[in-house]
Design an enzyme around this catalytic site. Sequence first.
Site, PDB file in Angstrom:
ATOM      1  N   SER A 151       0.835  -1.205   0.000  1.00  0.00           N
ATOM      2  CA  SER A 151       0.000   0.000   0.000  1.00  0.00           C
ATOM      3  C   SER A 151       0.864   1.246   0.000  1.00  0.00           C
ATOM      4  CB  SER A 151      -0.917   0.024   1.227  1.00  0.00           C
ATOM      5  OG  SER A 151      -1.613   1.262   1.308  1.00  0.00           O
ATOM      6  N   TYR A 164      -1.213  -0.288   9.784  1.00  0.00           N
ATOM      7  CA  TYR A 164      -1.424  -0.699   8.392  1.00  0.00           C
ATOM      8  C   TYR A 164      -0.197  -0.362   7.536  1.00  0.00           C
ATOM      9  CZ  TYR A 164      -3.950  -1.134   3.918  1.00  0.00           C
ATOM     10  OH  TYR A 164      -4.353  -1.494   2.661  1.00  0.00           O
ATOM     11  N   LYS A 168       2.239  -3.011   5.565  1.00  0.00           N
ATOM     12  CA  LYS A 168       2.351  -2.974   4.110  1.00  0.00           C
ATOM     13  C   LYS A 168       3.778  -2.651   3.656  1.00  0.00           C
ATOM     14  CE  LYS A 168      -1.818  -4.088   2.980  1.00  0.00           C
ATOM     15  NZ  LYS A 168      -2.079  -5.350   2.256  1.00  0.00           N
TER      16      LYS A 168
END
Length: 299
Positions: A151, A164, A168
């Site tokens: 991401s 997150y 990622k």
Amino acid sequence: MGMMQDKVVAITGGGRGIGREVALMMAAEGAKVMVNDLGTGLHGEGADQGPASEVAAEIQAAGGTAGFNTNDISSKEGAENLVAAAVNEFGSIDAVVNNAGILRDTIFHKMEEADWNAVINVNLNGCYNVARAAAPYFKEQELGVFVHMTSVSGLIGNFGQANYASAKMGVAGLSRSIAIDMAHYNVRSNCVSPSGFTRMIGSIPITSDEQAKEFELLKEKLKPEMNAPLVVFLASDHAKNITGQIFATSGNNYYLMSQPRPVVSEFRDGWTPQLVADEFLGEIEDELTPLETLNDVLD
């Protein structure tokens, strides 16, 4: 004959959003698809076999070949069971798409340990678990492909996503390491940072009419299915010379992302803190990366 004709592909998080679109296009290109999805809520709660089974049924209804699996890939056993299910049902495994992910967004100084661990366990550990389970098959047959979803939240940065983003960014490092470690066995590993108006974006609270209008525009610009052609290509033999790379999408824009490399090199025969301030600082000031977020960088 499709681009993935008779290839066996396991796709995690394949029951919804981007994973669903990848599964459908893989099948349309001739792949035998094992759709994995635990069927949790956005934050990793609960379980439901519906999403995985429905996508498999949709593929079958269109004349394709698919099975479904609801193992929890955040555990070693769940990941091994997924890979075994693909091999048992279709006879082999040729590609893995590591797509499963959850969100627990919180500004960093308010983040709880449980929110950190849950996101790391699914988004990073899950990626490792499935890749590790498939690796012996790929090694033995001296052929295989990994496509991992990273991401721009990690590659570039974003608000309220320390867990997150860390997961990622870790996926990008994992993918590169797999590519290096398994190149001898003709195993490829690449990353895609996808974009898509999925339930992740849809979970953001709308606080104004202006934001509501922006969201409607995003729905048109960032359709989940726009990611599928790139993922299918990378899993196919047409990408046989591509490994260790990071790609990104923003709607119909596809990107090859840069990877960390030195931008300034300065040598002194013995550094001191003051020498760093006096000499090195002046060399690097114009090269420092601004504190930007993904919205500042991508179209």
